[in-house]
Scaffold this motif. Structure first.
Motif, PDB file in Angstrom:
ATOM      1  N   THR A 139       1.091  -1.156   0.001  1.00  0.00           N
ATOM      2  CA  THR A 139      -0.193  -0.037   0.121  1.00  0.00           C
ATOM      3  C   THR A 139       0.707   1.272  -0.032  1.00  0.00           C
ATOM      4  O   THR A 139       1.971   1.239   0.484  1.00  0.00           O
ATOM      5  CB  THR A 139      -0.879   0.030   1.043  1.00  0.00           C
ATOM      6  N   SER A 140       0.511   2.347  -0.392  1.00  0.00           N
ATOM      7  CA  SER A 140       1.123   3.533  -0.410  1.00  0.00           C
ATOM      8  C   SER A 140       0.001   4.710  -0.285  1.00  0.00           C
ATOM      9  O   SER A 140      -0.966   4.530  -1.095  1.00  0.00           O
ATOM     10  CB  SER A 140       2.150   3.782  -1.408  1.00  0.00           C
ATOM     11  N   ASP A 141       0.445   5.951   0.265  1.00  0.00           N
ATOM     12  CA  ASP A 141      -0.505   7.116   0.033  1.00  0.00           C
ATOM     13  C   ASP A 141      -0.074   7.908  -1.063  1.00  0.00           C
ATOM     14  O   ASP A 141      -0.658   8.968  -1.212  1.00  0.00           O
ATOM     15  CB  ASP A 141      -0.281   7.715   1.536  1.00  0.00           C
ATOM     16  N   VAL A 142       0.985   7.707  -1.776  1.00  0.00           N
ATOM     17  CA  VAL A 142       1.636   8.180  -2.761  1.00  0.00           C
ATOM     18  C   VAL A 142       0.394   8.603  -3.800  1.00  0.00           C
ATOM     19  O   VAL A 142      -0.559   7.787  -4.061  1.00  0.00           O
ATOM     20  CB  VAL A 142       2.684   7.563  -3.414  1.00  0.00           C
ATOM     21  N   LYS A 143       0.370   9.759  -4.377  1.00  0.00           N
ATOM     22  CA  LYS A 143      -0.200   9.896  -5.515  1.00  0.00           C
ATOM     23  C   LYS A 143       0.442   9.702  -6.846  1.00  0.00           C
ATOM     24  O   LYS A 143       1.476  10.362  -6.919  1.00  0.00           O
ATOM     25  CB  LYS A 143      -0.950  11.515  -5.596  1.00  0.00           C
ATOM     26  N   ILE A 144      -0.023   8.724  -7.697  1.00  0.00           N
ATOM     27  CA  ILE A 144       0.716   8.352  -8.819  1.00  0.00           C
ATOM     28  C   ILE A 144      -0.081   8.040  -9.886  1.00  0.00           C
ATOM     29  O   ILE A 144      -1.301   7.165  -9.410  1.00  0.00           O
ATOM     30  CB  ILE A 144       1.524   6.966  -8.246  1.00  0.00           C
ATOM     31  N   ASP A 145       0.198   7.952 -10.930  1.00  0.00           N
ATOM     32  CA  ASP A 145      -0.416   7.819 -12.247  1.00  0.00           C
ATOM     33  C   ASP A 145      -0.789   6.325 -12.393  1.00  0.00           C
ATOM     34  O   ASP A 145       0.122   5.429 -12.192  1.00  0.00           O
ATOM     35  CB  ASP A 145       0.393   8.441 -13.609  1.00  0.00           C
ATOM     36  N   GLY A 146      -1.916   5.993 -12.611  1.00  0.00           N
ATOM     37  CA  GLY A 146      -2.338   4.443 -12.487  1.00  0.00           C
ATOM     38  C   GLY A 146      -1.481   3.713 -13.636  1.00  0.00           C
ATOM     39  O   GLY A 146      -1.014   2.386 -13.381  1.00  0.00           O
ATOM     40  N   THR A 147      -1.252   4.206 -14.734  1.00  0.00           N
ATOM     41  CA  THR A 147      -0.445   3.389 -15.802  1.00  0.00           C
ATOM     42  C   THR A 147       0.960   3.267 -15.393  1.00  0.00           C
ATOM     43  O   THR A 147       1.435   2.419 -15.680  1.00  0.00           O
ATOM     44  CB  THR A 147      -0.743   4.158 -17.232  1.00  0.00           C
ATOM     45  N   PHE A 148       1.368   4.511 -14.889  1.00  0.00           N
ATOM     46  CA  PHE A 148       2.885   4.540 -14.685  1.00  0.00           C
ATOM     47  C   PHE A 148       3.050   3.212 -13.545  1.00  0.00           C
ATOM     48  O   PHE A 148       4.088   2.396 -13.307  1.00  0.00           O
ATOM     49  CB  PHE A 148       3.275   5.648 -14.310  1.00  0.00           C
ATOM     50  N   LEU A 149       2.080   3.138 -12.553  1.00  0.00           N
ATOM     51  CA  LEU A 149       2.083   2.324 -11.585  1.00  0.00           C
ATOM     52  C   LEU A 149       2.237   0.772 -11.808  1.00  0.00           C
ATOM     53  O   LEU A 149       2.987   0.030 -11.129  1.00  0.00           O
ATOM     54  CB  LEU A 149       0.985   2.585 -10.465  1.00  0.00           C
ATOM     55  N   ASN A 150       1.355   0.491 -12.737  1.00  0.00           N
ATOM     56  CA  ASN A 150       1.048  -0.804 -13.383  1.00  0.00           C
ATOM     57  C   ASN A 150       2.500  -1.122 -14.111  1.00  0.00           C
ATOM     58  O   ASN A 150       3.081  -2.104 -13.794  1.00  0.00           O
ATOM     59  CB  ASN A 150      -0.062  -0.633 -14.351  1.00  0.00           C
ATOM     60  N   GLU A 151       3.147  -0.322 -14.819  1.00  0.00           N
ATOM     61  CA  GLU A 151       4.268  -0.725 -15.658  1.00  0.00           C
ATOM     62  C   GLU A 151       5.477  -0.729 -14.653  1.00  0.00           C
ATOM     63  O   GLU A 151       6.290  -1.548 -14.495  1.00  0.00           O
ATOM     64  CB  GLU A 151       4.638   0.667 -16.577  1.00  0.00           C
ATOM     65  N   LEU A 152       5.327   0.017 -13.554  1.00  0.00           N
ATOM     66  CA  LEU A 152       6.475   0.079 -12.392  1.00  0.00           C
ATOM     67  C   LEU A 152       6.489  -1.377 -11.586  1.00  0.00           C
ATOM     68  O   LEU A 152       7.561  -1.904 -11.519  1.00  0.00           O
ATOM     69  CB  LEU A 152       6.461   1.291 -11.555  1.00  0.00           C
ATOM     70  N   LEU A 153       5.237  -1.515 -11.432  1.00  0.00           N
ATOM     71  CA  LEU A 153       5.228  -3.065 -10.773  1.00  0.00           C
ATOM     72  C   LEU A 153       5.701  -4.409 -11.509  1.00  0.00           C
ATOM     73  O   LEU A 153       6.293  -5.025 -10.992  1.00  0.00           O
ATOM     74  CB  LEU A 153       3.600  -3.372 -10.521  1.00  0.00           C
ATOM     75  N   LYS A 154       5.176  -4.285 -12.870  1.00  0.00           N
ATOM     76  CA  LYS A 154       5.700  -5.102 -13.770  1.00  0.00           C
ATOM     77  C   LYS A 154       7.181  -5.038 -13.693  1.00  0.00           C
ATOM     78  O   LYS A 154       7.732  -6.303 -13.767  1.00  0.00           O
ATOM     79  CB  LYS A 154       4.934  -5.259 -15.060  1.00  0.00           C
TER      80      LYS A 154
END
Lengths: 406, 406
Positions: free
Chosen positions: B195-210
């Motif tokens: 979990t994180s309280d960061v505000k982050i772009d959803g698409t970027f979060l998805n790419e980053l996790l992968k």
């Protein structure tokens, strides 16, 4: 089967001599030098390890098999001559040259093979004397000595022969192998040497060996590790004087069956003698879309430590089997898949159409008490199939490989 | 490092509640039902097992992550809901629906995860009551209860948190994981929830996790088996109110470092708690032509039973390490390769340019006495590198997985 099986070896076919002597490579006084020799130049074929780290004798033998001819195979056990750099290559070449010299044959017709400790230079003085000695005692009944001398930590000799008729002429195929006992202090090596007095086209023999390897030596696994020294080599000297076998010969299928039997027998005998093995597991996949799908699924099941420990624990764990198929690259549909366990203790379908089947635990327990267990996986998708062999993972495997210093 | 590490969890970031309760799925009275909840709808991303046999909750969650949003994760331990057919799918869906109902959120924003026995239907009456109870006790300090309730045979909780500043605003990332203790009676499952309280772009979060998964969860191995239920899932709710992170954000690298640290920590903690493990092995390949070459070589070494038993036996066996690299698909030249062993006990180069190096056995013995051991493999070919983590293969591994009936 249109062939007879007997307890023979590489000197069962006509025109082959062999020997096994102690050269002083092993520390214990156990034979460690082998020559297999054909009276006449034989058609030859060989398959080698795909490990990118291959031993010096493999490098040399890959060159020498290119002419498709073999008259002698020189094998030492106790030292793999692997990761030995330029010295290793020179030593492997010296083994070939010495063998050619004492047998008065061309060095291009000599195949060299080594198995044992890696990273240590061969004791060449002993090796050279050993080659002389092995050549001196070559004889038409030397196959059993050869079968013994190629072993390292194997618990038993691995040899077989079959005879069949081609054109009414008696043809014999014999073979010896060394297995997957782990070699102090490094790794397993699989070696197989096959002889036959059959007259056979060289190109066809080469294709046949490569094809049969896929269904035999490549379908066994003890621990999933591929050695630097693996080699299977066949010599066919034509002394049986049948009309030459090629793909169009009227009795080609009969020969292929017999040749395949010898190779499958040797491959299975290696697994049977697998380190610490208490179970011999045969996995068959049927009704797959392709043969390769079946092979990939089988290898994944046989190399899964979870499956292997389950069999050691006599646990009919379909979850581990199905999961191992699932993470292989095999194309399949779990909701169409059935899994059945078989042994002398009975037959029970444990997984059916994607879910655990209904069965009595005690019926499965009866099956798993036996040493030889079959796992039949039905993909219910196509018409192809394959079969492979492996063993369980036991305390003794860990002990043998994890505490050899003690 | 531009972040602080502390002993936190999924409720360390602002705006997250969690809980862990006993629903009656496990036989022993140990918590088995978890909810992780964000006060506001969060951007979400998830990665799942590649096993073709995937569990019902994985199938459902793959659908529900498509909108890129998560507000709650419902997790049960004790039953994997895998190989349970249509009943399993309905049950997973019921878990999602019940969770959405009691939390008054949309069911499309609920992710469901299960771990435990496979092939057995969930006890749905207990599950439903458990979800109600877990929702009732949700609280801002529930992260430790959640960390406990997702475990099965794990020996210890796996949790971590870091905090950093983005735009001068405090951002926190927290995570919990469950590991590769083998689950009676079937298989290992790896779960990770971040979990994180960061505000982050959803698409970027998805790419980053992968991308980060490739260097963290995909670089650990305990026994090479991939579960039907593996899942790593991240929720970022934006409560920290930083300017939205995307690939062009001035402080994006700082965030990536912190996010990667959390995931690497959780991944390593799973290996550290690997079944029967007595050694924690870190393998790093440097100077490879590509990152993928390095990764393939590392995985081959870490999954080799010969390498694993060698470390169990405290044997610095470079032959097995080099051979495992050799049969991987990694592009390398053994004659350029060096291998070095490191631990608190010292540093010794054991293999150099294709051959065993010159060293004192006792120096290697000193290194191998420690629990944490590093293997550095230098390909001396290019500029890429990778790192991975595994453990040894011990008697206890065989015991845990081979004789659970006893």
């Amino acid at each position: 089967m249109q062939f007879n099986i007997f307890n023979g070896d590489v000197t069962s076919p006509k025109g082959f001599k062999a020997s096994g002597v102690y050269a002083g490579i092993k520390k214990k006084i156990k034979s460690d030098m082998t020559i297999i020799y054909s009276d006449v130049l034989a058609n030859g074929a060989a398959v080698f390890t795909k490990n990118k780290v291959c031993a010096a004798p493999v490098t040399i033998s890959k060159e020498h098999i290119k002419n498709g001819k073999i008259q002698a195979i020189i094998v030492n056990s106790g030292n793999a001559n692997a990761c030995t750099g330029d010295v290793g290559l020179k030593d492997a070449l010296k083994m070939v040259e010495k063998t050619a010299e004492v047998l008065n044959i061309s060095k291009e017709d000599v195949i060299v093979s080594s198995t044992g400790v890696i990273g240590v230079a061969l004791p060449m003085e002993n090796v050279i004397k050993g080659i002389e000695l092995a050549a001196d005692v070559l004889n038409y009944d030397g196959g059993q000595d050869a079968a013994e001398a190629i072993l390292t930590t194997d618990l038993c000799k691995k040899n077989i022969a079959v005879e069949l008729e081609i054109d009414g002429k008696k043809v014999t195929i014999g073979g010896i192998a060394k297995g997957s006992g782990m070699i102090h202090p490094n790794m397993a090596t699989m070696l197989g040497f096959i002889t036959s007095d059959v007259k056979i086209d060289g190109t066809f023999l080469n294709e046949l060996l490569k094809e049969i390897t896929k269904d035999t030596y490549n379908m066994i696994t003890v621990d999933g590790d591929t050695s630097t020294n693996d080699m299977v080599c066949v010599m066919a000297n034509g002394v049986a004087d049948n009309s030459e076998i090629n793909k169009d010969h009227a009795e080609v299928e009969k020969f292929i069956d017999a040749f395949k039997y010898v190779n499958a027998y040797l491959a299975k005998s290696i697994v049977y003698d697998g380190e610490g093995a208490t179970k011999f597991i045969e996995v068959e996949v049927v009704n797959s879309l392709t043969k390769e799908d079946a092979r990939m699924a089988i290898k994944s099941v046989l190399t899964s430590n979870l499956v292997k420990t389950a069999f050691f624990g006599e646990d009919g764990n379909w979850g581990r089997i199905v999961a191992a198929v699932g993470y292989s690259d095999a194309n399949f549909d779990v909701d169409k898949t059935d899994v059945t366990l078989k042994s002398e203790g009975g037959t029970v379908k444990i997984f059916e159409q994607g879910q655990g089947a209904v069965y009595e635990e005690e019926d499965v327990a009866k099956i798993l008490k036996f040493k030889e267990i079959q796992v039949l996986i039905d993909f219910n998708l196509g018409n192809e199939k394959a079969i492979g062999w492996g063993c369980d993972l036991s305390y003794d495997y860990v002990k043998i490989n994890g505490s050899y210093r003690s």
